[in-house]
Design a protein around this motif. Structure first.
Motif, PDB file in Angstrom:
ATOM      1  N   GLU A   1      -2.486   5.723 -12.512  1.00 14.05           N
ATOM      2  CA  GLU A   1      -3.040   5.012 -13.664  1.00 14.05           C
ATOM      3  C   GLU A   1      -2.307   3.683 -13.856  1.00 14.05           C
ATOM      4  O   GLU A   1      -2.935   2.654 -14.079  1.00 14.05           O
ATOM      5  CB  GLU A   1      -2.890   5.902 -14.898  1.00 14.05           C
ATOM      6  CG  GLU A   1      -3.838   5.576 -16.027  1.00 14.05           C
ATOM      7  CD  GLU A   1      -3.564   6.464 -17.229  1.00 14.05           C
ATOM      8  OE1 GLU A   1      -2.796   7.450 -17.103  1.00 14.05           O
ATOM      9  OE2 GLU A   1      -4.108   6.155 -18.306  1.00 14.05           O
ATOM     10  N   GLU A   2      -0.995   3.727 -13.756  1.00 16.27           N
ATOM     11  CA  GLU A   2      -0.224   2.494 -13.907  1.00 16.27           C
ATOM     12  C   GLU A   2      -0.553   1.498 -12.811  1.00 16.27           C
ATOM     13  O   GLU A   2      -0.513   0.293 -13.019  1.00 16.27           O
ATOM     14  CB  GLU A   2       1.273   2.800 -13.877  1.00 16.27           C
ATOM     15  CG  GLU A   2       1.771   3.473 -15.127  1.00 16.27           C
ATOM     16  CD  GLU A   2       3.287   3.489 -15.181  1.00 16.27           C
ATOM     17  OE1 GLU A   2       3.909   2.577 -14.605  1.00 16.27           O
ATOM     18  OE2 GLU A   2       3.856   4.416 -15.782  1.00 16.27           O
ATOM     19  N   HIS A   3      -0.859   2.022 -11.660  1.00 13.01           N
ATOM     20  CA  HIS A   3      -1.234   1.138 -10.559  1.00 13.01           C
ATOM     21  C   HIS A   3      -2.706   0.749 -10.624  1.00 13.01           C
ATOM     22  O   HIS A   3      -3.224   0.118  -9.700  1.00 13.01           O
ATOM     23  CB  HIS A   3      -0.915   1.811  -9.215  1.00 13.01           C
ATOM     24  CG  HIS A   3       0.555   1.947  -8.973  1.00 13.01           C
ATOM     25  ND1 HIS A   3       1.107   2.936  -8.181  1.00 13.01           N
ATOM     26  CD2 HIS A   3       1.611   1.215  -9.427  1.00 13.01           C
ATOM     27  CE1 HIS A   3       2.426   2.813  -8.171  1.00 13.01           C
ATOM     28  NE2 HIS A   3       2.764   1.791  -8.912  1.00 13.01           N
ATOM     29  N   GLU A   4      -3.343   1.193 -11.698  1.00 10.75           N
ATOM     30  CA  GLU A   4      -4.723   0.783 -11.990  1.00 10.75           C
ATOM     31  C   GLU A   4      -5.719   1.253 -10.934  1.00 10.75           C
ATOM     32  O   GLU A   4      -6.750   0.629 -10.721  1.00 10.75           O
ATOM     33  CB  GLU A   4      -4.809  -0.744 -12.170  1.00 10.75           C
ATOM     34  CG  GLU A   4      -3.944  -1.236 -13.313  1.00 10.75           C
ATOM     35  CD  GLU A   4      -4.001  -2.744 -13.495  1.00 10.75           C
ATOM     36  OE1 GLU A   4      -4.851  -3.399 -12.893  1.00 10.75           O
ATOM     37  OE2 GLU A   4      -3.151  -3.266 -14.255  1.00 10.75           O
ATOM     38  N   LEU A   5      -5.396   2.356 -10.304  1.00 13.90           N
ATOM     39  CA  LEU A   5      -6.337   2.930  -9.344  1.00 13.90           C
ATOM     40  C   LEU A   5      -7.235   3.961 -10.015  1.00 13.90           C
ATOM     41  O   LEU A   5      -8.362   4.181  -9.578  1.00 13.90           O
ATOM     42  CB  LEU A   5      -5.582   3.580  -8.181  1.00 13.90           C
ATOM     43  CG  LEU A   5      -4.782   2.608  -7.306  1.00 13.90           C
ATOM     44  CD1 LEU A   5      -3.918   3.370  -6.319  1.00 13.90           C
ATOM     45  CD2 LEU A   5      -5.711   1.657  -6.560  1.00 13.90           C
TER      46      LEU A   5
ATOM     47  N   PHE B   1     -10.926  -1.145  -8.947  1.00 16.35           N
ATOM     48  CA  PHE B   1      -9.884  -1.372  -7.963  1.00 16.35           C
ATOM     49  C   PHE B   1      -9.690  -0.138  -7.094  1.00 16.35           C
ATOM     50  O   PHE B   1      -9.620  -0.223  -5.860  1.00 16.35           O
ATOM     51  CB  PHE B   1      -8.587  -1.733  -8.686  1.00 16.35           C
ATOM     52  CG  PHE B   1      -7.474  -2.168  -7.788  1.00 16.35           C
ATOM     53  CD1 PHE B   1      -7.716  -2.921  -6.652  1.00 16.35           C
ATOM     54  CD2 PHE B   1      -6.158  -1.838  -8.090  1.00 16.35           C
ATOM     55  CE1 PHE B   1      -6.679  -3.331  -5.834  1.00 16.35           C
ATOM     56  CE2 PHE B   1      -5.122  -2.249  -7.271  1.00 16.35           C
ATOM     57  CZ  PHE B   1      -5.376  -2.993  -6.144  1.00 16.35           C
TER      58      PHE B   1
ATOM     59  N   VAL C   1       0.838  -1.191   0.000  1.00 18.61           N
ATOM     60  CA  VAL C   1       0.000   0.000   0.000  1.00 18.61           C
ATOM     61  C   VAL C   1       0.876   1.246   0.000  1.00 18.61           C
ATOM     62  O   VAL C   1       0.632   2.190  -0.752  1.00 18.61           O
ATOM     63  CB  VAL C   1      -0.935   0.021   1.216  1.00 18.61           C
ATOM     64  CG1 VAL C   1      -1.829   1.240   1.175  1.00 18.61           C
ATOM     65  CG2 VAL C   1      -1.780  -1.232   1.254  1.00 18.61           C
TER      66      VAL C   1
ATOM     67  N   VAL D   1     -10.664   2.992   2.700  1.00 19.27           N
ATOM     68  CA  VAL D   1      -9.409   3.106   3.440  1.00 19.27           C
ATOM     69  C   VAL D   1      -9.013   4.568   3.570  1.00 19.27           C
ATOM     70  O   VAL D   1      -8.669   5.038   4.660  1.00 19.27           O
ATOM     71  CB  VAL D   1      -8.288   2.307   2.733  1.00 19.27           C
ATOM     72  CG1 VAL D   1      -6.989   2.443   3.497  1.00 19.27           C
ATOM     73  CG2 VAL D   1      -8.699   0.850   2.592  1.00 19.27           C
TER      74      VAL D   1
ATOM     75  N   VAL E   1       1.917   2.186  -3.587  1.00 21.11           N
ATOM     76  CA  VAL E   1       0.981   2.829  -4.529  1.00 21.11           C
ATOM     77  C   VAL E   1       0.479   4.167  -3.992  1.00 21.11           C
ATOM     78  O   VAL E   1      -0.007   4.998  -4.756  1.00 21.11           O
ATOM     79  CB  VAL E   1      -0.227   1.918  -4.852  1.00 21.11           C
ATOM     80  CG1 VAL E   1       0.244   0.651  -5.534  1.00 21.11           C
ATOM     81  CG2 VAL E   1      -1.022   1.602  -3.608  1.00 21.11           C
TER      82      VAL E   1
ATOM     83  N   THR F   1     -12.181   0.385  -4.332  1.00 21.85           N
ATOM     84  CA  THR F   1     -12.027  -0.401  -3.107  1.00 21.85           C
ATOM     85  C   THR F   1     -11.109   0.292  -2.107  1.00 21.85           C
ATOM     86  O   THR F   1     -11.111  -0.040  -0.924  1.00 21.85           O
ATOM     87  CB  THR F   1     -11.461  -1.807  -3.405  1.00 21.85           C
ATOM     88  OG1 THR F   1     -10.097  -1.701  -3.814  1.00 21.85           O
ATOM     89  CG2 THR F   1     -12.268  -2.506  -4.481  1.00 21.85           C
ATOM     90  N   LEU F   2     -10.336   1.239  -2.611  1.00 19.65           N
ATOM     91  CA  LEU F   2      -9.399   1.917  -1.717  1.00 19.65           C
ATOM     92  C   LEU F   2     -10.053   3.086  -0.992  1.00 19.65           C
ATOM     93  O   LEU F   2      -9.550   3.553   0.034  1.00 19.65           O
ATOM     94  CB  LEU F   2      -8.194   2.397  -2.531  1.00 19.65           C
ATOM     95  CG  LEU F   2      -7.012   2.992  -1.795  1.00 19.65           C
ATOM     96  CD1 LEU F   2      -6.488   2.052  -0.732  1.00 19.65           C
ATOM     97  CD2 LEU F   2      -5.900   3.347  -2.780  1.00 19.65           C
TER      98      LEU F   2
END
Lengths: 125, 125
Positions: free
Chosen positions: B63-67, B87, B17, B94, B20, B90-91
Motif C-alpha cells: 500500500e505504501e508503495h502504491e501498488l 500503478f 523493483v 511483469v 517493492v 502496470t506491474l
DNA sequence: CAGCATCCGGAAAGATACTG
DNA sequence: CAGTATCTTTCCGGATGCTG
C-alpha cells in the motif's frame, strides 16, 4: 552457505522463481553476467555495495540453481569466470522485463520507496 | 512495520523493483489481487502458509508503495477490500512474465531447489 | 472480521581477518 | 585475485494474545 528453511509452499511457478531469485543482489548479478562472462572482481566493481563474501554466497547459490556456471583457470594469479548456463539464459528476458518496468517507473518508484525514509539519502553510494 | 535499512544502492530499475517486490509473499499477493478485489481472509485462504500478521505487513508495504489500495467499509462486522492501483496494474504483466517462466521450468526449478534439501519434503503444505 | 502489540528464532547480509 | 572462516548486526517472518 546459508540453508533456507523448508519450503512446503512451493506450489506455483511464482514461488519457485522467488526461490531462485531470492537474494538482494541476484538480479543484478545475473544481469551483468548476461552481458558476457564476468570475473568476480568485475562483478564487485559493478556492484560496489555488495561485500565479496555475500557476492560469493549468492554466486554459489546461482550456481547450485544451475543459472550460472563457474570456470576456473589453473593459472597464477587465480582466474575465475562466471557465465550463464543455457537455463540461466532463458531467465534473461524475464529479468529484462523486470528491469524495463523499473526503468519506466523509476521516478515514481524512488518516490514511494524513499517517502518511508524522509531523513535518509538515496543516492551517492 | 519493518523498516528497511538505508538504500544507497538503488541506482537502477532492477534494484528499485527488487525493493517493492521484496517480501516472501508479495508476488502471490499481487497476483491474487489482480484477479479482482480481495478481502484479507480470502487472501489468507489462498496463501495459507502466510500468517495474518505477515500478510498485513506486506499488504501495508504494498500500500505504501502504491501498488495496492485498501477500501474500508464502515460496517459491522468489519469489511476490507484490497485492489490494485493503476500503478499496480502496470506491474501485473511483469509478474505474469515471471510466473510463466516459473511454470515453464517448474520441474527443473523444483529439482535444483530441492537438491539442496535431500532430506526434506517439498509438497503438502 | 480486521488489525495491532509483544515476544522470539533464525536467516540474510555486513565487517574483518585469513589462506591458497 | 579468488575464496573461506568467524563474528556481529539487522530484520524478516512466525506464534500468540488482545482490541474494535
Amino acid at each position: 552457505m546459508y540453508e533456507r528453511k523448508i519450503l512446503p509452499y512451493l506450489n506455483c511457478g511464482l514461488d519457485l522463481v522467488g526461490e531462485v531469485l531470492y537474494g538482494k543482489w541476484k538480479l543484478r548479478i545475473l544481469w551483468f553476467i548476461s552481458e558476457g562472462h564476468k570475473r568476480p572482481s568485475e562483478l564487485q566493481r559493478k556492484i560496489p555495495d555488495v561485500s565479496r563474501r555475500v557476492l560469493n554466497i549468492q554466486l554459489r547459490e546461482l550456481e547450485e540453481h544451475e543459472l550460472v556456471k563457474r570456470t576456473i583457470y589453473p593459472v597464477m594469479p587465480p582466474k575465475v569466470e562466471y557465465d550463464l548456463t543455457d537455463f540461466g539464459e532463458t531467465l534473461i528476458p524475464v529479468i529484462r522485463t523486470i528491469g524495463l518496468w523499473g526503468d519506466a517507473h523509476e521516478d515514481r518508484l524512488r518516490d514511494v520507496i524513499l517517502k518511508q525514509f524522509p531523513d535518509r539519502v538515496a543516492m551517492g553510494g
